[in-house]
Every structure is written in C-alpha cells, then in structure tokens.
Scaffold this active site. Structure first.
Site, short mmCIF file in Angstrom:
data_model
loop_
_atom_site.label_atom_id
_atom_site.label_comp_id
_atom_site.label_asym_id
_atom_site.label_seq_id
_atom_site.Cartn_x
_atom_site.Cartn_y
_atom_site.Cartn_z
CG HIS A 97 36.44 -4.46 -12.10
ND1 HIS A 97 36.15 -4.32 -10.77
CD2 HIS A 97 37.34 -3.49 -12.39
CE1 HIS A 97 36.86 -3.30 -10.27
NE2 HIS A 97 37.57 -2.78 -11.24
CG ASN A 116 34.25 5.98 -6.24
OD1 ASN A 116 34.34 7.17 -6.54
ND2 ASN A 116 35.08 5.40 -5.42
N GLY A 150 39.91 1.18 -15.45
CA GLY A 150 39.52 2.57 -15.25
C GLY A 150 40.69 3.44 -14.82
CB SER A 151 43.47 2.93 -12.42
OG SER A 151 42.66 2.59 -11.33
CB CYS A 154 41.36 2.73 -2.79
SG CYS A 154 40.48 2.37 -4.30
C1 LIG Z 1 36.65 1.40 -9.82
C2 LIG Z 1 36.85 2.81 -10.23
C3 LIG Z 1 38.02 3.21 -10.89
C4 LIG Z 1 39.17 2.28 -11.14
O1 LIG Z 1 38.89 1.30 -12.10
P1 LIG Z 1 39.83 0.02 -12.18
O2 LIG Z 1 39.36 -0.70 -13.40
O3 LIG Z 1 39.61 -0.75 -10.93
O4 LIG Z 1 41.23 0.52 -12.33
C5 LIG Z 1 38.12 4.54 -11.28
N1 LIG Z 1 37.13 5.40 -11.05
C6 LIG Z 1 35.99 5.05 -10.42
C7 LIG Z 1 34.92 6.07 -10.21
C8 LIG Z 1 35.82 3.75 -9.98
O5 LIG Z 1 34.69 3.41 -9.35
#
Ligand SMILES: *Cc1c(COP(=O)(O)O)cnc(C)c1O
Length: 394
Positions: free
Chosen positions: A200, A150, A69-70, A323
């Site tokens: 994930h 989140n 996601g990042s 985080c």
């Molecule tokens: C977990 C999360 C991310 C980051 O995703 P990763 O796959 O861990 O890099 C980004 N945005 C939101 C809203 C998340 O919950």
C-alpha cells in the site's frame, strides 16, 4: 483536495484495482487445491512472485508474501534472533528512528534477553557505516536499518552498511517499505540478507506485502498452519491482493526515472517555498531524501492544530507517522535527529504523489503559510519568543 500523505498510504493505481477485481472474479480458487481452478490461482500467485522478485533482483524462491510491512519486519527480525540465539549471539544493532514494527519487535527481544543497540541518527537524518562499525560486536546477530525513513525521507547508505555486515558475517535486514517502488532497490547491489516491503506504499492494496530472505537463511515462522509459502507462512494466500501488488510494483518501477525526476522538482519547489516561512527548518538532509518527502518544523506552533486547519482547506498531511498521531508525544524520529520537544511538536510532513502539479505545490505553500501565521497569532509560546522571553531555536 490535495492528498499529501503518500508516506502513510497511497491510492491504488487503476491497474492494481483492475488486476484485483479480475483475479477475484476469474481466479478465485485456492492455490493449494490440485484441480484446474486451484492451479490457475497458483499460476497467478507464482507469476506475482516472479514479478516481485525480478523488480528487486531476487530469486522467486526468496520471496515470502506477508500481510504487509509490519509482518515482514517482525518475521525478519525474529528469524535473525533465532539464528543468533543458537550461536550464542544475542546482540542486535538498529537505529532510534526505525518504524515501530521494528522498534517494538526489538523491545520484545530485549525482554527475552537480547541486547539492543539503537544507533543515534545524525542531525541530517542519516546513519553512517562508521556508526555501525563502532557498534558491531563478536556476538552481534543482526543489523537492521531502514532504507528510507518514513517521516523525514532520508535515505541510508544501505549498500555500504550491508557490505560491512557481510565482511563481519552478520545478518543484515532493511525495512525498505518507503523505498521499494520509489527509488531503485536491488538486493544484490544493496548487500542485504532480508528486506521488507509493503504494497500500500506503492499504489497497491493494503494488507499485503513481502519479505525477501536470501537463499540458505533458515526462516522462522510467525504463523503456524498449512504449508503455504514453502511452510514459512501459513494461511491461504491473498491471491487478489498479491497479484495487484505485483502489478502496482511493476507499474511503479517501469516509470520510476520519469516520475521521480518530476516529483523531485516539485519537492524542491515546495521546500524553497516553505523555507520562506520565518523560524522554520527542514528536517533531514535536503538532497539525500525520497523524491516525494518534505518535512518541516515551524517554531511556536502545534503540528496537530496545523493538520486540522490544513484539513479544513482540503489538504491531507501528517505531523509524523500515522501511528503516533493522536498521542501528545513528539515524533521519536524528530527527537532522534536532535530536535528539542518544543520544536519537534511543530512538525509537518508532506509526502507528494507522483501526479502532483506545480499549481498544487503553490497552493500547499500558500495554505501552510496562512495556517502557520494564524496559529502563531494566538500562540503563547510564539508571543514569548517574539517578546524575547524565550530564545528562538530555529
Ligand atoms: C508503512 C510502514 C511499515 C508498515 O507497513 P504495513 O504494510 O502498514 O504493515 C513499516 N515500515 C515502514 C518504514 C513504513 O513506512
């Protein structure tokens, strides 16, 4: 043991694990290789792309596989910034309660001369179309607003905001990492130009995700190298991870109606139970939130101590996003919805798995009650509140 931190990460589904192992064993070739073993890997890759695209109503050519996601958030925002720059548009609208993958990318662009408007979030954890409308300018290059938060799980009016952006000719990106696989998401109905997702968070493996970019939008690379992903993301594809992600996503959406109804019922049971704790409050809108998300503040205690004591009872929970845990600053999300520091410190997020039972919910309620009472019994802040030296906020 109760794992109640599914917003941080989820356990891989059996299907996802089996798919991953099968691909590792049977389809280990490099998808860019021309011989049969490579082409088999390529087929697995492209089938995964079709599956992922189908789930969100996209064309397979509009999907770029990323490391999660990042990376998808970074690539979407940098893409829009580069498009904007060429047209002299250097204004970006987002919200104060985005994930740090968005906020930190925006902060970097700000140093490079972009102007960033971070919308305040209403007390209920929701941003309105009017908020976005009022912030739009002639030079706005991008609106990026998360689908569901989140920490507090609140769901944003994505489709309406997207419609507005399209009327104004502004690119619209949504970080849908918490939404995909949990609530219905469709890039056409939702009027989005770009969308990020992460495996994930829906029972797939870690380190893999995808970015949807609507056809015709010129994508900027973050990683240079080979011609993988149509030249937009170099590096040999994580074929086992991608195949497992697609399997996990298909599985999640195939039973979405059923699981979300049952999780929602348990969520509501948990909310009702936690409300009974005096001087507590739910964070974010009670109804318009992810089926799995419960987030509360308890006055007079520290969220970190709450977590450690719950861990002693075999309960995995969170006080905010993973985080920020370990730092003493309260959650930026809770501050964004207007919680004062003292109250924001006493927060607890319980994000339920699809297999949660009523018995487990009752155990969660009982354990949280016990731990909150115990912590308050020697909290100096609580003593002052009870003695009337300080005023209760909740
Ligand atoms: C977990 C999360 C991310 C980051 O995703 P990763 O796959 O861990 O890099 C980004 N945005 C939101 C809203 C998340 O919950």
């Amino acid at each position: 043991m109760i794992y109640a931190d599914n917003a941080a990460t989820t356990k891989m589904s059996e299907l996802a694990i089996n798919t991953m192992v099968k691909v590792i064993n049977e389809t280990f070739g490099n998808p860019s290789s021309l011989y049969t073993i490579g082409q088999r890997a390529k087929e697995v890759l492209e089938k995964a792309r079709e599956d992922v695209a189908q789930v969100i109503g996209a064309n397979p050519r509009e999907i770029i596989f990323t490391s999660g996601g990042s990376e998808a958030d970074n690539q979407a925002i940098i893409t829009a910034a580069n498009i904007g720059k060429k047209k002299g548009k250097k204004h970006i609208i987002s919200t104060a309660f985005e994930h740090h993958a968005v906020l930190h990318t925006l902060a970097k662009l700000e140093k490079e001369g972009f102007e960033i408007t971070l919308l305040d979030v209403h007390e209920n954890g929701i941003v309105t179309v009017e908020d976005v409308k009022n912030a739009l300018r002639e030079d706005t290059a991008l609106v990026t607003i998360m689908y569901a938060n989140n920490e507090i799980g609140t769901i944003q009016p994505i489709s309406e905001i997207g419609k507005l952006c399209h009327e104004k000719g502004v690119l619209f990106h949504t970080d849908a990492v918490q939404a995909v696989g949990h609530i219905p998401v469709n890039v056409i109905d939702d009027n989005v130009d770009m969308l990020s997702a992460s495996s994930h968070k829906f029972h797939g493996p870690k380190g893999v995700g995808f970015l949807y970019v609507k056809k015709g939008i010129p994508i900027s690379n973050l990683i240079e190298g080979g011609a993988q992903e149509r030249g937009k993301r170099a590096g040999t594809e994580n074929v086992p991870g991608i195949a497992a992600m697609a399997a996990a996503l298909k599985e999640a959406v195939s039973k979405l109606d059923e699981t979300s109804a049952s999780v929602k019922a348990r969520r509501n049971r948990l909310i009702e139970g936690l409300k009974q704790i005096p001087h507590s409050a739910i964070n974010g809108d009670e109804e318009n939130r992810l089926p799995s998300n419960v987030n509360f503040c308890f006055e007079g205690i520290e969220g970190e101590s709450l977590l450690l004591l719950l861990d002693d009872k075999g309960i995995s929970a969170s006080s905010g996003s993973a985080c920020t845990s370990g730092s003493l600053d309260p959650s930026h999300v809770l501050l964004a919805i207007g919680r004062v520091h003292d109250v924001a410190h006493g927060s607890l997020r319980l994000s339920l798995g699809e297999d949660i039972t009523d018995e487990q919910v009752d155990e969660l309620i009982k354990s949280v009650k016990e731990v909150v009472e115990y912590l308050r019994s020697f909290s100096p802040i609580w003593r002052d509140l009870v003695a009337g030296k300080k005023e209760f906020i909740l």
